[in-house]
Design a protein around this motif. Sequence first.
Motif, PDB file in Angstrom:
ATOM      1  N   LEU A  31       0.799  -1.228   0.000  1.00 37.01           N
ATOM      2  CA  LEU A  31       0.000   0.000   0.000  1.00 37.01           C
ATOM      3  C   LEU A  31       0.828   1.271   0.000  1.00 37.01           C
ATOM      4  O   LEU A  31       0.303   2.350  -0.287  1.00 37.01           O
ATOM      5  CB  LEU A  31      -0.916   0.017   1.248  1.00 37.01           C
ATOM      6  N   CYS A  32       2.107   1.189   0.350  1.00 33.00           N
ATOM      7  CA  CYS A  32       2.946   2.393   0.346  1.00 33.00           C
ATOM      8  C   CYS A  32       3.161   2.827  -1.102  1.00 33.00           C
ATOM      9  O   CYS A  32       3.349   2.000  -1.991  1.00 33.00           O
ATOM     10  CB  CYS A  32       4.294   2.125   1.014  1.00 33.00           C
ATOM     11  N   ALA A  33       3.144   4.128  -1.318  1.00 33.38           N
ATOM     12  CA  ALA A  33       3.150   4.643  -2.694  1.00 33.38           C
ATOM     13  C   ALA A  33       4.547   4.683  -3.302  1.00 33.38           C
ATOM     14  O   ALA A  33       5.481   5.237  -2.726  1.00 33.38           O
ATOM     15  CB  ALA A  33       2.544   6.042  -2.713  1.00 33.38           C
ATOM     16  N   GLY A  34       4.649   4.057  -4.472  1.00 28.19           N
ATOM     17  CA  GLY A  34       5.828   4.259  -5.325  1.00 28.19           C
ATOM     18  C   GLY A  34       7.110   3.575  -4.920  1.00 28.19           C
ATOM     19  O   GLY A  34       8.172   3.927  -5.431  1.00 28.19           O
ATOM     20  N   ALA A  39       0.874   0.106  -4.836  1.00 29.19           N
ATOM     21  CA  ALA A  39       0.285   1.403  -5.181  1.00 29.19           C
ATOM     22  C   ALA A  39       1.326   2.349  -5.780  1.00 29.19           C
ATOM     23  O   ALA A  39       2.392   2.536  -5.197  1.00 29.19           O
ATOM     24  CB  ALA A  39      -0.324   2.034  -3.929  1.00 29.19           C
ATOM     25  N   PRO A  40       1.047   2.950  -6.944  1.00 30.85           N
ATOM     26  CA  PRO A  40       2.017   3.871  -7.555  1.00 30.85           C
ATOM     27  C   PRO A  40       1.992   5.268  -6.951  1.00 30.85           C
ATOM     28  O   PRO A  40       2.973   6.003  -7.047  1.00 30.85           O
ATOM     29  CB  PRO A  40       1.581   3.905  -9.028  1.00 30.85           C
ATOM     30  N   ASP A  41       0.880   5.657  -6.344  1.00 33.59           N
ATOM     31  CA  ASP A  41       0.762   7.011  -5.790  1.00 33.59           C
ATOM     32  C   ASP A  41      -0.196   6.979  -4.590  1.00 33.59           C
ATOM     33  O   ASP A  41      -0.882   5.979  -4.350  1.00 33.59           O
ATOM     34  CB  ASP A  41       0.250   7.989  -6.860  1.00 33.59           C
ATOM     35  N   LEU A  42      -0.224   8.093  -3.855  1.00 32.76           N
ATOM     36  CA  LEU A  42      -1.010   8.126  -2.617  1.00 32.76           C
ATOM     37  C   LEU A  42      -2.513   8.012  -2.871  1.00 32.76           C
ATOM     38  O   LEU A  42      -3.240   7.452  -2.050  1.00 32.76           O
ATOM     39  CB  LEU A  42      -0.705   9.418  -1.841  1.00 32.76           C
ATOM     40  N   GLU A  43      -2.969   8.526  -4.004  1.00 31.92           N
ATOM     41  CA  GLU A  43      -4.407   8.411  -4.311  1.00 31.92           C
ATOM     42  C   GLU A  43      -4.798   6.942  -4.465  1.00 31.92           C
ATOM     43  O   GLU A  43      -5.858   6.511  -3.994  1.00 31.92           O
ATOM     44  CB  GLU A  43      -4.752   9.198  -5.592  1.00 31.92           C
ATOM     45  N   THR A  44      -3.937   6.182  -5.109  1.00 30.47           N
ATOM     46  CA  THR A  44      -4.224   4.745  -5.243  1.00 30.47           C
ATOM     47  C   THR A  44      -4.131   4.056  -3.891  1.00 30.47           C
ATOM     48  O   THR A  44      -4.949   3.181  -3.573  1.00 30.47           O
ATOM     49  CB  THR A  44      -3.247   4.092  -6.241  1.00 30.47           C
ATOM     50  N   SER A  45      -3.135   4.444  -3.089  1.00 29.32           N
ATOM     51  CA  SER A  45      -3.030   3.878  -1.734  1.00 29.32           C
ATOM     52  C   SER A  45      -4.348   4.069  -0.992  1.00 29.32           C
ATOM     53  O   SER A  45      -4.862   3.125  -0.371  1.00 29.32           O
ATOM     54  CB  SER A  45      -1.927   4.578  -0.928  1.00 29.32           C
ATOM     55  N   LEU A  46      -4.876   5.273  -1.074  1.00 33.72           N
ATOM     56  CA  LEU A  46      -6.123   5.589  -0.370  1.00 33.72           C
ATOM     57  C   LEU A  46      -7.279   4.753  -0.913  1.00 33.72           C
ATOM     58  O   LEU A  46      -8.089   4.215  -0.143  1.00 33.72           O
ATOM     59  CB  LEU A  46      -6.426   7.094  -0.507  1.00 33.72           C
ATOM     60  N   GLU A  47      -7.331   4.618  -2.221  1.00 35.07           N
ATOM     61  CA  GLU A  47      -8.395   3.814  -2.840  1.00 35.07           C
ATOM     62  C   GLU A  47      -8.322   2.366  -2.348  1.00 35.07           C
ATOM     63  O   GLU A  47      -9.342   1.746  -2.010  1.00 35.07           O
ATOM     64  CB  GLU A  47      -8.251   3.879  -4.370  1.00 35.07           C
TER      65      GLU A  47
END
Length: 253
Positions: A31-34, A39-47
């Motif tokens: 879930l950590c971004a990038g 997850a590639p970015d924080l928005e995806t992490s949140l999703e």
Amino acid sequence: MFSLFKKKERMPDLPVPEDFSFLGADMHSHLCAGIDDGAPDLETSLELIRSLKSLGYQRLITTPHVLPGIHNNNTETITTAYHRLRDFLTQHEPEMHLGVAAEYFLDNEFLTSILPQGLLCFGAEKFVLVEVSMAGWPRQFEDIIFSVQANGYTPILAHPERYLFEGDMQKYAGLKEKGVLLQMNLLSILGYYGKGVQQLASLYLEHKLYDFAGTDLHHVRHAAQLKRLATEQPAIMARLGAYEGWRNSSLIQ
Ligand SMILES: [Fe+2]
């Protein structure tokens, strides 16, 4: 949450969980971004985190890959990304309890360069999530496990059912006797990784080899499949809900 009205098929007397709240905590995700193939970015992490919340999870210990040459993470890169994620969550999803560890790839480099620096672990027993190559056991596997334990950690082997090179239950029973815990991927028993993996997951579950169930969530497609498991596979959910070996809920603070 259990519904008695969804029961069907071969386990008519077992309640069918509607989601994964009987586990409560997940201890395997990306879930950590990038910083890895999650997850590639924080928005995806949140999703992704919101999707896990909607599936009944209240605590998530996320585990970025440490795989030298492919995902060159260490304690510093992981904790930096984790703090970014945690700060972001504080604004957008403050009620989710997040924690961090890692998924360590076991090879000889692990023994010489990763373990000596100290490992990211979780829980009172200093659990460390480890994986091995899909191609076979690393040389010195027993030595590596022994060294992890000698340093005070409790190893959890991720998704043994995915190691199709090793279908001998005695191997895993022997590892458990030596204090190695085993974690099943929920998507394995759904069939997401293929029939062979699904059959091994079912077999290992039947023989009570598992200690933890993990999502190994990398992306939204995984999240969609987890939802499919929860909503469209009552017989599997009944089996998972009835299994008494899960230790996930012990991780809820
Ligand atoms: Fe993973």
